[in-house]
Scaffold this motif. Structure first.
Motif, mmCIF file in Angstrom:
data_model
loop_
_atom_site.group_PDB
_atom_site.id
_atom_site.type_symbol
_atom_site.label_atom_id
_atom_site.label_comp_id
_atom_site.label_asym_id
_atom_site.label_seq_id
_atom_site.Cartn_x
_atom_site.Cartn_y
_atom_site.Cartn_z
ATOM 1 N N ASN A 1 59.245 43.546 78.620
ATOM 2 C CA ASN A 1 58.747 44.025 79.918
ATOM 3 C C ASN A 1 58.990 45.525 80.095
ATOM 4 O O ASN A 1 58.961 46.036 81.212
ATOM 5 N N ALA A 2 59.219 46.220 78.984
ATOM 6 C CA ALA A 2 59.494 47.657 79.026
ATOM 7 C C ALA A 2 58.669 48.358 77.961
ATOM 8 O O ALA A 2 58.482 47.833 76.865
ATOM 9 N N GLY A 3 58.172 49.540 78.307
ATOM 10 C CA GLY A 3 57.377 50.297 77.367
ATOM 11 C C GLY A 3 57.762 51.759 77.347
ATOM 12 O O GLY A 3 58.502 52.236 78.211
ATOM 13 N N SER A 4 57.230 52.473 76.358
ATOM 14 C CA SER A 4 57.541 53.895 76.226
ATOM 15 C C SER A 4 56.271 54.684 75.957
ATOM 16 O O SER A 4 55.297 54.155 75.422
ATOM 17 N N TYR A 5 56.324 55.946 76.340
ATOM 18 C CA TYR A 5 55.230 56.891 76.093
ATOM 19 C C TYR A 5 55.893 58.157 75.583
ATOM 20 O O TYR A 5 56.515 58.895 76.353
ATOM 21 N N TYR A 6 55.829 58.369 74.254
ATOM 22 C CA TYR A 6 56.480 59.503 73.623
ATOM 23 C C TYR A 6 55.440 60.571 73.293
ATOM 24 O O TYR A 6 54.395 60.275 72.714
ATOM 25 N N ILE A 7 55.764 61.802 73.634
ATOM 26 C CA ILE A 7 54.830 62.919 73.569
ATOM 27 C C ILE A 7 55.305 63.932 72.531
ATOM 28 O O ILE A 7 56.456 64.386 72.591
ATOM 29 N N PRO A 8 54.452 64.296 71.570
ATOM 30 C CA PRO A 8 54.851 65.331 70.607
ATOM 31 C C PRO A 8 55.215 66.630 71.334
ATOM 32 O O PRO A 8 54.606 66.981 72.347
ATOM 33 N N GLY A 9 56.229 67.312 70.812
ATOM 34 C CA GLY A 9 56.654 68.577 71.406
ATOM 35 C C GLY A 9 58.064 68.516 71.937
ATOM 36 O O GLY A 9 58.784 67.542 71.736
ATOM 37 N N ASN A 10 58.464 69.588 72.627
ATOM 38 C CA ASN A 10 59.841 69.676 73.124
ATOM 39 C C ASN A 10 59.917 69.910 74.634
ATOM 40 O O ASN A 10 60.945 70.304 75.152
ATOM 41 N N GLU A 11 58.805 69.661 75.347
ATOM 42 C CA GLU A 11 58.796 69.860 76.793
ATOM 43 C C GLU A 11 59.710 68.858 77.485
ATOM 44 O O GLU A 11 60.070 67.829 76.931
ATOM 45 N N HIS A 12 60.021 69.175 78.728
ATOM 46 C CA HIS A 12 60.938 68.336 79.505
ATOM 47 C C HIS A 12 60.287 68.011 80.845
ATOM 48 O O HIS A 12 59.962 68.910 81.601
ATOM 49 N N THR A 13 60.094 66.774 81.122
ATOM 50 C CA THR A 13 59.505 66.162 82.320
ATOM 51 C C THR A 13 57.994 66.354 82.388
ATOM 52 O O THR A 13 57.465 67.385 81.986
ATOM 53 N N PHE A 14 57.340 65.312 82.908
ATOM 54 C CA PHE A 14 55.880 65.277 82.878
ATOM 55 C C PHE A 14 55.226 64.811 84.167
ATOM 56 O O PHE A 14 54.077 65.144 84.412
ATOM 57 N N ILE A 15 55.882 64.035 84.985
ATOM 58 C CA ILE A 15 55.185 63.426 86.118
ATOM 59 C C ILE A 15 55.141 64.303 87.364
ATOM 60 O O ILE A 15 54.416 63.996 88.291
ATOM 61 N N GLY A 16 55.898 65.392 87.390
ATOM 62 C CA GLY A 16 55.990 66.189 88.605
ATOM 63 C C GLY A 16 55.127 67.432 88.639
ATOM 64 O O GLY A 16 55.279 68.249 89.518
ATOM 65 N N GLY A 17 54.213 67.592 87.716
ATOM 66 C CA GLY A 17 53.400 68.802 87.683
ATOM 67 C C GLY A 17 52.081 68.558 86.983
ATOM 68 O O GLY A 17 51.659 67.419 86.769
ATOM 69 N N SER A 18 51.452 69.634 86.582
ATOM 70 C CA SER A 18 50.118 69.535 85.987
ATOM 71 C C SER A 18 50.112 68.780 84.655
ATOM 72 O O SER A 18 49.086 68.204 84.281
ATOM 73 N N ARG A 19 51.233 68.747 83.942
ATOM 74 C CA ARG A 19 51.262 68.022 82.658
ATOM 75 C C ARG A 19 50.969 66.531 82.842
ATOM 76 O O ARG A 19 50.499 65.862 81.926
ATOM 77 N N PHE A 20 51.241 66.011 84.030
ATOM 78 C CA PHE A 20 50.935 64.608 84.299
ATOM 79 C C PHE A 20 49.438 64.349 84.103
ATOM 80 O O PHE A 20 49.041 63.309 83.609
#
Length: 191
Positions: free
Chosen positions: A150-169
């Protein structure tokens, strides 16, 4: 609040850790609701990748033991480790809920924090070896998340930090899957 049908528990970075650590008490407060966890860049890796001595420091400095559910016996290892068991605990205790974890494959920020545990917590100056963070993420996915179902992951190439709070989302896509779609599927109950 009594008529809440779906609640999203989410956090970024340290807030991602906090969302996971506090999930159980939030879900218990809304027993009739669907309560979805979305942890952005707060991966709770297993002890080989997150040193027990560092986990003990976090327990002492940030009071983690007061946040982790008392019923999670494995979360309280004698050497200070075992914090990753919170993910297993909430996943098993809430089998009908859904949990999602987002991270870049070489998160430059979290890698720095994890490096403080190198060389038995020798302190500043230790470097988290290249590739070890990604190896730890894969271990977290394969050894902790997948067995839950019941758990999943979404791994993104690169070294950025955080994704849901800005344009990267809105602009992030991995292997043809936009992050927005992955989150929408998580919210609809798919992992």
């Amino acid at each position: 609040l009594a008529d809440t049908t779906h609640l999203l528990v989410s956090g970024q970075s340290a807030g991602g850790f906090g969302a996971a650590f506090n999930y159980d008490r939030i879900a218990d407060a809304f027993p009739a609701a669907r309560v979805t966890l979305l942890d952005d860049s707060g991966p709770v890796m297993r002890d080989p990748y997150l040193a027990p001595c560092l986990q003990q420091q976090w327990r002492d400095v940030w009071g983690f033991d007061g946040t982790l559910p008392e019923a999670c016996d494995e979360c309280f290892a004698a050497d200070g480790g075992g914090i990753h068991h919170i993910v297993e605990f909430i996943g098993l205790r809430h089998p009908n809920q859904r949990f999602g974890y987002i991270s870049s494959e070489r998160d430059a920020t979290i890698s720095i924090f994890y490096s403080f545990g190198r060389d038995e917590c020798a302190g500043l100056g230790a470097v988290y070896p290249s590739g070890t963070f990604l190896e730890g993420l894969h271990d977290f996915r394969d050894s902790v998340l997948r067995p839950l179902g019941n758990a999943g992951s979404y791994y993104i190439p690169g070294n950025e930090h955080t994704f849901i709070g800005g344009s990267r989302f809105y602009t992030t896509e991995v292997d043809g899957v936009p992050l927005t779609d992955w989150v929408a599927e998580l919210l609809s109950g798919e992992v």
